[in-house]
Design a protein around this motif. Structure first.
Motif, PDB file in Angstrom:
ATOM      1  N   VAL A 250       0.853  -1.179   0.000  1.00 21.15           N
ATOM      2  CA  VAL A 250       0.000   0.000   0.000  1.00 21.15           C
ATOM      3  C   VAL A 250       0.892   1.233   0.000  1.00 21.15           C
ATOM      4  O   VAL A 250       1.821   1.339   0.807  1.00 21.15           O
ATOM      5  CB  VAL A 250      -0.943   0.026   1.227  1.00 21.15           C
ATOM      6  CG1 VAL A 250      -1.760   1.310   1.251  1.00 21.15           C
ATOM      7  CG2 VAL A 250      -1.852  -1.194   1.228  1.00 21.15           C
ATOM      8  N   GLY A 251       0.607   2.149  -0.918  1.00 18.57           N
ATOM      9  CA  GLY A 251       1.311   3.419  -0.960  1.00 18.57           C
ATOM     10  C   GLY A 251       0.435   4.506  -0.392  1.00 18.57           C
ATOM     11  O   GLY A 251      -0.783   4.491  -0.583  1.00 18.57           O
ATOM     12  N   ILE A 252       1.045   5.434   0.314  1.00 14.92           N
ATOM     13  CA  ILE A 252       0.328   6.584   0.864  1.00 14.92           C
ATOM     14  C   ILE A 252       1.081   7.819   0.420  1.00 14.92           C
ATOM     15  O   ILE A 252       2.289   7.935   0.645  1.00 14.92           O
ATOM     16  CB  ILE A 252       0.268   6.526   2.402  1.00 14.92           C
ATOM     17  CG1 ILE A 252      -0.414   5.241   2.852  1.00 14.92           C
ATOM     18  CG2 ILE A 252      -0.451   7.766   2.956  1.00 14.92           C
ATOM     19  CD1 ILE A 252      -0.224   4.923   4.315  1.00 14.92           C
ATOM     20  N   ILE A 253       0.368   8.730  -0.214  1.00 14.23           N
ATOM     21  CA  ILE A 253       0.985   9.974  -0.668  1.00 14.23           C
ATOM     22  C   ILE A 253       0.561  11.085   0.271  1.00 14.23           C
ATOM     23  O   ILE A 253      -0.623  11.407   0.379  1.00 14.23           O
ATOM     24  CB  ILE A 253       0.589  10.295  -2.116  1.00 14.23           C
ATOM     25  CG1 ILE A 253       1.098   9.179  -3.023  1.00 14.23           C
ATOM     26  CG2 ILE A 253       1.128  11.662  -2.533  1.00 14.23           C
ATOM     27  CD1 ILE A 253       0.770   9.354  -4.467  1.00 14.23           C
ATOM     28  N   GLY A 254       1.544  11.642   0.953  1.00  9.95           N
ATOM     29  CA  GLY A 254       1.312  12.702   1.924  1.00  9.95           C
ATOM     30  C   GLY A 254       1.599  12.198   3.325  1.00  9.95           C
ATOM     31  O   GLY A 254       0.915  11.304   3.818  1.00  9.95           O
ATOM     32  N   ALA A 255       2.636  12.736   3.962  1.00 12.02           N
ATOM     33  CA  ALA A 255       3.032  12.292   5.301  1.00 12.02           C
ATOM     34  C   ALA A 255       2.588  13.285   6.368  1.00 12.02           C
ATOM     35  O   ALA A 255       3.195  13.374   7.427  1.00 12.02           O
ATOM     36  CB  ALA A 255       4.540  12.075   5.362  1.00 12.02           C
TER      37      ALA A 255
END
Length: 174
Positions: free
Chosen positions: A8-13
């Motif tokens: 799973v990729g998440i864009i925005g930390a």
């Protein structure tokens, strides 16, 4: 449901992206999470905090990144990136800036992960989801927005609170 062998990729930390990454780790729903942010040190800091809990849970790999290529082969990519409203602004006031962020993000995702499912959480979510669909070359059934999920949760919570009943027993939808 996400399989145990998934990435799973998440864009925005930011807060939302870090919370999503933390929830995935706590729930043990995938094997690998890539937390992407244009500022690598921000993603690294969030990952270091989340990694502290991994020894107490099932083994999982969580990777900080500022390279879109690290999102390749993701089963799902969750987009949380966007400009936050300033004091006195609404979510719609951020539309112009966030639309540009979504357009550029989707173009990169089409390049490196064209078969991934994309879930938009950034606000205003419904408008940005339409922009993502219009921008993307991937099949539109691979792009979703979280839409009114949070609004539904807020409604259920408030109804339960005001009616003095358990919130999980409230069944209402926005």
């Amino acid at each position: 449901m996400i399989s145990k062998t998934s990435k799973v990729g998440i864009i925005g930390a930011g807060n939302v992206g870090a919370d999503v990454a933390n929830a995935l780790v706590l729930l043990g729903r995938c094997v690998r999470v890539v937390l992407f942010d244009r500022t690598l040190s921000k993603a690294e800091g969030q990952v270091w905090d989340i990694e502290d809990s991994i020894p107490l849970l099932k083994e999982m790999e969580i990777i900080p990144s500022n390279q879109y290529e690290d999102l390749a082969d993701s089963d799902i990519i969750i987009v949380t990136a966007g400009v936050q409203p300033k004091l006195g602004q609404t979510r719609l006031d951020t539309l112009s800036d966030n639309a540009e962020i979504i357009r550029s993000t989707i173009k990169e995702l089409d390049r490196v992960a064209p078969n991934s499912i994309v879930l938009i959480i950034s606000n205003p979510v419904d408008v940005l989801t339409r922009i993502a669909i219009a921008t993307s070359t991937r099949a539109e059934n691979l792009i979703f927005g979280s839409g009114t999920v949070l609004d539904t949760a807020r409604l259920r919570y408030q109804l339960g609170k005001r009616l003095n009943v358990a919130k999980q027993d409230v069944h209402a939808y926005v």
